[in-house]
Every structure is written in C-alpha cells, then in structure tokens.
Design a protein around this motif. Structure first.
Motif, PDB file in Angstrom:
ATOM      1  N   PRO A  60     -10.955  13.600  14.730  1.00 49.20           N
ATOM      2  CA  PRO A  60      -9.992  14.572  14.060  1.00 49.20           C
ATOM      3  C   PRO A  60      -9.497  13.948  12.991  1.00 49.20           C
ATOM      4  N   PHE A  61      -9.538  12.792  12.556  1.00 47.61           N
ATOM      5  CA  PHE A  61      -8.507  11.900  11.730  1.00 47.61           C
ATOM      6  C   PHE A  61      -9.303  11.692  10.225  1.00 47.61           C
ATOM      7  N   PHE A  62      -8.601  11.410   9.343  1.00 46.23           N
ATOM      8  CA  PHE A  62      -9.037  10.861   8.091  1.00 46.23           C
ATOM      9  C   PHE A  62      -8.719   9.508   7.741  1.00 46.23           C
ATOM     10  N   GLN A  63      -9.671   8.757   7.313  1.00 44.44           N
ATOM     11  CA  GLN A  63      -9.290   7.455   7.155  1.00 44.44           C
ATOM     12  C   GLN A  63      -9.329   7.267   5.307  1.00 44.44           C
ATOM     13  N   LEU A  64      -8.527   6.752   4.883  1.00 44.68           N
ATOM     14  CA  LEU A  64      -8.422   6.396   3.324  1.00 44.68           C
ATOM     15  C   LEU A  64      -9.090   5.051   3.186  1.00 44.68           C
ATOM     16  N   GLN A  65     -10.149   4.846   2.432  1.00 45.65           N
ATOM     17  CA  GLN A  65     -10.440   3.555   1.907  1.00 45.65           C
ATOM     18  C   GLN A  65     -10.184   2.970   0.555  1.00 45.65           C
ATOM     19  N   THR A  66      -9.411   2.025   0.110  1.00 43.52           N
ATOM     20  CA  THR A  66      -8.719   1.707  -1.267  1.00 43.52           C
ATOM     21  C   THR A  66      -9.639   0.514  -1.385  1.00 43.52           C
ATOM     22  N   VAL A  67     -10.619   0.503  -2.557  1.00 46.80           N
ATOM     23  CA  VAL A  67     -11.560  -0.513  -2.765  1.00 46.80           C
ATOM     24  C   VAL A  67     -10.892  -1.196  -4.133  1.00 46.80           C
ATOM     25  N   VAL A  68     -10.424  -2.370  -4.227  1.00 47.28           N
ATOM     26  CA  VAL A  68     -10.007  -2.792  -5.512  1.00 47.28           C
ATOM     27  C   VAL A  68     -10.553  -4.076  -5.960  1.00 47.28           C
ATOM     28  N   GLU A  69     -10.789  -4.277  -7.403  1.00 48.24           N
ATOM     29  CA  GLU A  69     -11.470  -5.485  -7.757  1.00 48.24           C
ATOM     30  C   GLU A  69     -10.443  -6.071  -8.873  1.00 48.24           C
ATOM     31  N   ASN A  70     -10.224  -7.252  -8.900  1.00 47.72           N
ATOM     32  CA  ASN A  70      -9.420  -7.966  -9.763  1.00 47.72           C
ATOM     33  C   ASN A  70      -7.974  -7.788  -9.439  1.00 47.72           C
ATOM     34  N   PHE A  71      -7.753  -7.479  -8.165  1.00 48.75           N
ATOM     35  CA  PHE A  71      -6.480  -7.138  -7.660  1.00 48.75           C
ATOM     36  C   PHE A  71      -6.368  -7.582  -6.270  1.00 48.75           C
ATOM     37  N   LYS A  72      -5.155  -7.761  -5.739  1.00 47.71           N
ATOM     38  CA  LYS A  72      -4.944  -8.547  -4.497  1.00 47.71           C
ATOM     39  C   LYS A  72      -3.595  -7.842  -3.733  1.00 47.71           C
ATOM     40  N   PHE A  73      -3.894  -7.126  -2.741  1.00 45.66           N
ATOM     41  CA  PHE A  73      -2.764  -6.602  -1.904  1.00 45.66           C
ATOM     42  C   PHE A  73      -1.876  -7.850  -1.417  1.00 45.66           C
ATOM     43  N   THR A  74      -0.622  -7.969  -1.604  1.00 42.94           N
ATOM     44  CA  THR A  74      -0.049  -9.126  -1.277  1.00 42.94           C
ATOM     45  C   THR A  74       1.403  -8.604  -0.573  1.00 42.94           C
ATOM     46  N   PRO A  75       1.524  -8.194   0.759  1.00 47.69           N
ATOM     47  CA  PRO A  75       2.859  -7.876   1.281  1.00 47.69           C
ATOM     48  C   PRO A  75       3.611  -8.945   1.402  1.00 47.69           C
ATOM     49  N   GLU A  76       3.114  -9.922   1.576  1.00 46.27           N
ATOM     50  CA  GLU A  76       4.025 -11.080   1.611  1.00 46.27           C
ATOM     51  C   GLU A  76       4.655 -11.568   0.405  1.00 46.27           C
ATOM     52  N   SER A  77       4.539 -11.171  -0.528  1.00 43.72           N
ATOM     53  CA  SER A  77       5.163 -11.266  -1.888  1.00 43.72           C
ATOM     54  C   SER A  77       5.960  -9.960  -2.492  1.00 43.72           C
ATOM     55  N   ASP A  78       6.203  -9.237  -1.766  1.00 40.48           N
ATOM     56  CA  ASP A  78       7.135  -8.094  -2.250  1.00 40.48           C
ATOM     57  C   ASP A  78       8.482  -8.519  -2.770  1.00 40.48           C
TER      58      ASP A  78
END
Length: 274
Positions: A60-78
């Motif tokens: 019953p849910f939706f999952q968002l998929q985010t595909v990136v290139e030449n970019f990195k998710f960095t929560p540790e560097s907020d």
C-alpha cells in the motif's frame, strides 16, 4: 506656499515616487529574495552531477528511488562543505518542501489525493541548490493518487473536457464569447482546457494501440496549433474571417492525417490511400 501646503506637496511627491520605484523594482526584489532564500552553488567540476527519480509501489506504500551520478549523499558533512558534488536531495511534493533525501530509497508515508508532482533538487551540505548555468539540477515525476487504469483515465479526461464548456467558468466564458459573436470553441482559453484534458492521459500512452496513440498525437498537435491561432486573433494580429478559415483547415487536417495514418498502418492498396 503655506507650510501645510508644502507638507502636503512633499508627502505627495514622496508617496508617488515610492510607489513608482516600488512597482518598477518589484520583479527585481522578488528575484533577490528568491535567490536569498534559495541560494545556488554552480557546478565547477568537469563531471556534472545528475539525478533521476522513480516511484515504486510496494504494497500500500510508495518508495521513492533517487539515482544520482557524480554526486554523493553526505549526511555526516551537514553544514560543512559548500560544493556541488556532495550534499543531499530536497524532496518537494506539489511545490511544498517535504524532507531531505540522504538515501537512494525512501518510503513515502502518504500522497495527496489527485494529480501530484514529485520533485527532488540536489543541494549542497550548506543548503545551496546545485545548478548548472543557473539551472537547477533536479528531476520530477507526475502521478495520480489513487491510481487508476487506462479506461478510468479516459473517462476522467472526457469529464475534464466536458467541464471546459459546462463548468461555471466555462458557461461564463461561453456567455461572454456569445456577446462577441463567437462560439465556445473560438477561444484560446477553451482550447487550452481541451488540450490539458487530453494530456491528462499522457501516463498511459504506452498502453495505447498504434491507432489510439496516433490519434492522441494528431489531436494534441492540432489543438496546439489552434491555441496559437486564436491567441493571434485575440491579440488582433488577424481578423475573425482569417481565423475561422485557418481553424477549419486545422480541424479538417485531423481527419486527413488519421486517414494517412490508417493507410500507413494497414498498408492498404485501396484507391482512397493513393
């Protein structure tokens, strides 16, 4: 000039000047505050970041998929590095900010009922939107919730088309046009409404037969031409007789092009196809 008259005169001059400058500078101020609250960081590296998003239904849910290139998710560097190759994604639904995206997959708890625009913009760790030549690097998809099938989508499109003329706004527009000796269809606004109604089934083009897809494309192309035509009339660039003559040709061209399409698809040797 008395002191009172002098004060009134100065007040008028100052008020009038402020109003003029306020009006003239309004667009500049809007642009300034938009950039102030949504600062950008330009891509300077050779490898340009890109983003592509997908929506998957899981139960019953939706999952968002985010595909990136030449970019990195960095929560540790907020709030540490303001560059264009690390950071996070900003998720918007119908223009409203929802949350930050730090992972490729993210579950959406709910979606608003109706047509939705889901958009993710790449952002630096310092909350600057990543841009290339001042254009945001982002991706968006459109979906309707609850979902419906092709037949239901066609029924909804027909309902929207009907509302173009018979809704309260449609009736009011038709009444105004009638006072000018014009029909309901002799209006760019009405034709735009028809075009938007037809485009509402865009997500189902892959389910159309070749004939259905051909008709869909031909009708949309004709409507776009007619919208431009009646805008020209409304802007007094052409007269009513010229507008009606060209409009008739555009309307008739739908049947002509459909006939050509059918001949092509069936490879008919009938005389009418020659």
């Amino acid at each position: 000039m008395t002191l009172k008259k002098t004060q009134l005169y100065l007040y008028f001059v100052l008020f009038f000047s402020a109003s003029v400058f306020s009006h003239e500078g309004q667009e500049a101020r809007i642009k300034f505050w938009k950039e102030y609250y949504n600062p950008k960081v330009e891509v300077t590296q050779e490898r340009i970041p890109s983003i592509k998003i997908f929506l998957h239904k899981i139960g019953p849910f939706f999952q968002l998929q985010t595909v990136v290139e030449n970019f990195k998710f960095t929560p540790e560097s907020d709030m540490k590095d303001n560059n264009s190759w690390t950071g996070y994604g900003k998720l918007y639904i119908n223009g409203k900010f929802i949350t930050r995206v730090y992972n490729e997959r993210f579950f959406l708890k709910s979606l608003p009922v109706g047509n939705n625009e889901i958009k993710v913009i790449l952002s630096s760790n310092m909350d600057h939107d990543v841009a290339l030549n001042r254009e945001l690097i982002s991706d968006q998809i459109y979906m309707r919730f609850p979902e419906y099938n092709f037949a239901e989508a066609r029924a909804e499109a027909h309902n929207l088309f009907t509302q173009c003329e018979f809704s309260d706004n449609g009736k009011a527009r038709t009444k105004v046009l009638a006072t000018k000796g014009l029909k309901a269809s002799e209006s760019s606004e009405y034709l735009q409404c028809r075009y938007d109604s037809n485009k509402s089934i865009e997500p189902f083009t892959k389910e159309m037969t070749r004939v259905q897809k051909g008709h869909y494309d031909i009708v949309n192309a004709s409507l776009k031409e007619r919208i431009g035509l009646w805008k020209s009339y409304e802007n007094k660039e052409i007269n009513i007789n010229e507008a009606r003559e060209k409009n008739l040709v555009m309307e008739n061209s739908v049947d002509v092009k459909m006939k050509e399409l059918m001949c092509t698809l069936t490879l008919s040797k009938d005389d009418s196809c020659k």
